[in-house]
Design a protein around this motif. Structure first.
Motif, mmCIF file in Angstrom:
data_model
loop_
_atom_site.group_PDB
_atom_site.id
_atom_site.type_symbol
_atom_site.label_atom_id
_atom_site.label_comp_id
_atom_site.label_asym_id
_atom_site.label_seq_id
_atom_site.Cartn_x
_atom_site.Cartn_y
_atom_site.Cartn_z
ATOM 1 N N VAL A 152 3.547 -5.341 1.477
ATOM 2 C CA VAL A 152 4.331 -6.246 0.633
ATOM 3 C C VAL A 152 5.785 -6.296 1.081
ATOM 4 O O VAL A 152 6.497 -7.272 0.804
ATOM 5 N N GLN A 153 6.246 -5.256 1.774
ATOM 6 C CA GLN A 153 7.659 -5.152 2.110
ATOM 7 C C GLN A 153 8.177 -6.313 2.973
ATOM 8 O O GLN A 153 9.245 -6.867 2.680
ATOM 9 N N PRO A 154 7.474 -6.733 4.026
ATOM 10 C CA PRO A 154 7.998 -7.855 4.820
ATOM 11 C C PRO A 154 8.200 -9.132 4.009
ATOM 12 O O PRO A 154 9.107 -9.918 4.304
ATOM 13 N N PHE A 155 7.380 -9.327 2.999
ATOM 14 C CA PHE A 155 7.489 -10.545 2.203
ATOM 15 C C PHE A 155 8.659 -10.502 1.212
ATOM 16 O O PHE A 155 9.021 -11.520 0.642
ATOM 17 N N LEU A 156 9.238 -9.312 1.044
ATOM 18 C CA LEU A 156 10.363 -9.171 0.127
ATOM 19 C C LEU A 156 11.707 -9.240 0.839
ATOM 20 O O LEU A 156 12.749 -9.205 0.193
ATOM 21 N N VAL A 157 11.677 -9.311 2.179
ATOM 22 C CA VAL A 157 12.928 -9.424 2.933
ATOM 23 C C VAL A 157 13.644 -10.725 2.579
ATOM 24 O O VAL A 157 14.849 -10.760 2.327
ATOM 25 N N ASP A 158 12.889 -11.820 2.582
ATOM 26 C CA ASP A 158 13.405 -13.112 2.125
ATOM 27 C C ASP A 158 12.565 -13.497 0.915
ATOM 28 O O ASP A 158 11.658 -14.317 0.993
ATOM 29 N N ILE A 159 12.899 -12.892 -0.218
ATOM 30 C CA ILE A 159 12.031 -13.000 -1.390
ATOM 31 C C ILE A 159 11.933 -14.432 -1.906
ATOM 32 O O ILE A 159 10.915 -14.843 -2.456
ATOM 33 N N GLY A 160 12.977 -15.222 -1.697
ATOM 34 C CA GLY A 160 12.947 -16.600 -2.152
ATOM 35 C C GLY A 160 11.903 -17.435 -1.441
ATOM 36 O O GLY A 160 11.252 -18.291 -2.047
ATOM 37 N N ARG A 161 11.730 -17.203 -0.142
ATOM 38 C CA ARG A 161 10.774 -17.983 0.651
ATOM 39 C C ARG A 161 9.383 -17.359 0.665
ATOM 40 O O ARG A 161 8.377 -18.065 0.613
ATOM 41 N N HIS A 162 9.331 -16.033 0.747
ATOM 42 C CA HIS A 162 8.048 -15.383 0.998
ATOM 43 C C HIS A 162 7.589 -14.456 -0.118
ATOM 44 O O HIS A 162 6.458 -13.959 -0.056
ATOM 45 N N GLY A 163 8.420 -14.189 -1.106
ATOM 46 C CA GLY A 163 8.074 -13.207 -2.126
ATOM 47 C C GLY A 163 6.764 -13.503 -2.839
ATOM 48 O O GLY A 163 6.004 -12.587 -3.178
ATOM 49 N N TRP A 164 6.475 -14.784 -3.065
ATOM 50 C CA TRP A 164 5.255 -15.152 -3.782
ATOM 51 C C TRP A 164 3.999 -14.745 -3.028
ATOM 52 O O TRP A 164 2.916 -14.596 -3.620
ATOM 53 N N MET A 165 4.137 -14.540 -1.707
ATOM 54 C CA MET A 165 2.965 -14.198 -0.912
ATOM 55 C C MET A 165 2.602 -12.716 -0.995
ATOM 56 O O MET A 165 1.484 -12.337 -0.625
ATOM 57 N N ALA A 166 3.530 -11.855 -1.456
ATOM 58 C CA ALA A 166 3.353 -10.402 -1.356
ATOM 59 C C ALA A 166 2.059 -9.902 -1.995
ATOM 60 O O ALA A 166 1.266 -9.206 -1.341
ATOM 61 N N PRO A 167 1.781 -10.208 -3.282
ATOM 62 C CA PRO A 167 0.539 -9.689 -3.864
ATOM 63 C C PRO A 167 -0.707 -10.246 -3.194
ATOM 64 O O PRO A 167 -1.715 -9.541 -3.053
ATOM 65 N N PHE A 168 -0.639 -11.514 -2.777
ATOM 66 C CA PHE A 168 -1.788 -12.104 -2.100
ATOM 67 C C PHE A 168 -2.010 -11.443 -0.739
ATOM 68 O O PHE A 168 -3.151 -11.252 -0.307
ATOM 69 N N ALA A 169 -0.906 -11.094 -0.059
ATOM 70 C CA ALA A 169 -1.027 -10.436 1.242
ATOM 71 C C ALA A 169 -1.758 -9.108 1.102
ATOM 72 O O ALA A 169 -2.663 -8.788 1.894
ATOM 73 N N LEU A 170 -1.379 -8.318 0.092
ATOM 74 C CA LEU A 170 -2.022 -7.020 -0.109
ATOM 75 C C LEU A 170 -3.488 -7.202 -0.493
ATOM 76 O O LEU A 170 -4.370 -6.514 0.045
#
Length: 514
Positions: A89-107
């Motif tokens: 989830v960490q890479p998706f939180l680097v630019d949370i505005g663009r990618h944050g929504w993907m974090a739970p789906f990525a995991l």
């Protein structure tokens, strides 16, 4: 059975009843997977891995059908990989505005996708062996599943069960079997623990077998290979990913790397991490000359991006001196959805771009693993993700004297990701009998000898520099010569033998008392 204790029989009956309720067995299997995951770094609680695998194996063996075994295996893998891959989830939180929504789906998708391999292994073991001999079938099937996980769709052999042994003598078995073989052995031992708990005699045999494996590992552990008359300086500038390319901070990180490089002493080679020079090759020659001058008279190997037209590459450059380039290496094994996006044009329409992509385009891959010359011997350069693939080392033309890993583990956060990545590097050293020099942006930078031991390192999450003697290599290992073919043949052979035995017994069962 008469030789099973009443307590074991009651436990087995209770577990078998759980299959009457899908969600109960799903929760039990997923919990067993989470327990098994605690053997991975940074926890290192490998006894919990055995408990988790034993429970998971019991539930697979007791499944009433192959389909239920498949679902049980998937739940086991889901729990295991969800804990092991929590850093994703960490890479998706680097630019949370663009990618944050993907974090739970990525995991969820990554864990669930990797768990499919375990689901297939569980179904295969149940199909060929049923309950009797299941521990052998599970070890063989999971060994095959781990190999497939490391190859299909580019592969992602991160977090295999065999990696839990890194700080134990059993890690040295990877000299013979590689990590895939060690994973198969780990699953077999874990699965065998369940029937071993039926009585004291079986449990004693289980512990005796484990002791034999430890003794074998101790016997094959090589002596300290010693070091070359050469010193390598590892520079760790510590640029957190959310600030790494920030215009207000980027030059500060570069200046810090230069300052650390100028630490007193006379190293024979200086190594900077991945993308540590903040401008593409040739676009800011003054920065490159400054970096090379800081290391001179030692050569500098530094991570940098390279642009050819509209094509970007993730590269390493060795500077022999200010303004002088010795060689360039382009990363060839790129990170899916990180450095490139499969079907990228289509994905871009939905706003999905590579996390490290340039204008959404991502990187182009280099030609493959190649050897390069340095003042301290022939090196195989690898960038970040490439270290997790043993085949990227085996596919090189020739054997290097040492391996270099330049990486930016800031993408992986500050918890389990960087430490698991270091474990992968240590196992590559064991598998191939080669030392590894590892320069990581935020840590852990380390010198690793050919036995997988860390001889010098910098801590995670802090800037620093360390000078370390470059260890000598060891003779070519069995695994380096044979690769995964012996495991492949053995696994298929065992599964075929179990299938034939059970088929024969089902057609012509032994009569009672016969």
């Amino acid at each position: 059975m008469a030789n099973e204790t009443p307590r074991f029989q009651r436990t087995e009956a209770w577990l078998e009843r759980q299959h009457e309720h899908f969600w109960r067995v799903f929760a039990l299997s997923a919990s067993a997977g989470v327990l098994a995951g605690f053997g991975q770094a940074p926890f290192g609680a490998y006894p919990l891995t055995f408990i988790g695998l034993a429970l998971g194996a019991a539930l697979i063996q007791l499944a009433p059908t192959g389909r239920r075994a498949l679902l049980t295996g998937w739940a086991l893998g889901l729990g295991y990989f969800a804990l092991t891959f929590v850093w994703i989830v960490q890479p998706f939180l680097v630019d949370i505005g663009r990618h944050g929504w993907m974090a739970p789906f990525a995991l969820l998708f990554l864990s669930g996708g990797m768990a499919l391999y375990w689901a297939g292994a569980a179904w295969l073991a149940k199909t060929v062996a049923g309950k009797h001999g299941a521990w052998v079938a599970l070890g063989a099937a999971f060994g095959l599943a781990e190999m497939l996980r490391g190859w299909l769709f580019g592969g992602f052999p991160w977090g295999g069960p065999g990696l839990i042994w890194i700080d134990t003598p059993l890690a040295q078995l990877a000299r013979l079997t590689g990590v895939y073989g060690l994973s198969a052995l780990t699953v077999a031992l874990g699965a065998a623990l369940w029937p071993a708990m039926a009585n004291v005699r079986r449990l004693a045999i289980w512990f005796g077998s484990a002791a034999v494996l430890v003794a074998l590992a101790v016997v094959i552990t090589p002596r300290d290979p010693g070091s070359r008359d050469a010193t390598v300086r590892l520079v760790q500038p510590y640029a957190p990913q959310h600030l790494k390319w920030d215009p207000d901070h980027v030059m500060g990180f570069f200046d810090r790397a230069v300052e650390l490089t100028q630490t007193g002493g006379t190293p024979d080679l200086v190594i900077w991490p991945e993308t540590s020079i903040p401008a593409p090759l040739g676009r800011a020659p003054g920065l490159e000359e400054q970096a090379a001058a800081a290391a001179f008279p030692a050569p500098l190997i530094a991570g940098i991006q390279r642009v050819e037209g509209r094509t970007w590459r993730n590269s390493l450059v060795m500077y022999d001196g200010p303004g002088t380039i010795g060689w360039v290496y382009d990363k060839h094994h790129l990170v899916p959805f990180g450095e490139y996006v499969p079907l990228g044009d289509l994905a871009a329409r939905f706003g999905i771009n590579g996390l490290a992509a340039q204008d959404g385009a991502g990187y182009a891959s280099g030609p493959g693993p190649v050897l390069r010359e340095t003042p301290v011997g022939t090196v195989l350069p690898l960038i970040c993700y490439e270290m997790i693939f043993a085949r990227d080392i085996r596919d090189a033309t020739g054997r290097p004297d040492w391996i270099l890993q330049s990486t930016n583990d800031a993408w992986f956060g500050t918890f389990s990701g960087p430490q698991q990545h270091l474990v992968q590097a240590r196992f590559r050293a064991i598998e191939f009998g080669l030392p590894i020099a590892r320069a990581a942006n935020t840590g852990v930078s380390a010198m690793i000898d050919a036995r997988g031991s860390v001889t010098a390192k910098l801590p995670l999450g802090a800037p620093g520099v360390v000078d370390a003697p470059l260890p000598m290599s060891l003779p070519v290992t069995v695994y380096a010569r044979a690769g995964d073919l012996p495991l492949l043949v053995l696994s298929f052979g065992l599964l075929a033998a179990l299938f034939w035995r059970n088929r024969r017994n089902s057609v012509d069962p032994t009569p009672p008392g016969g």
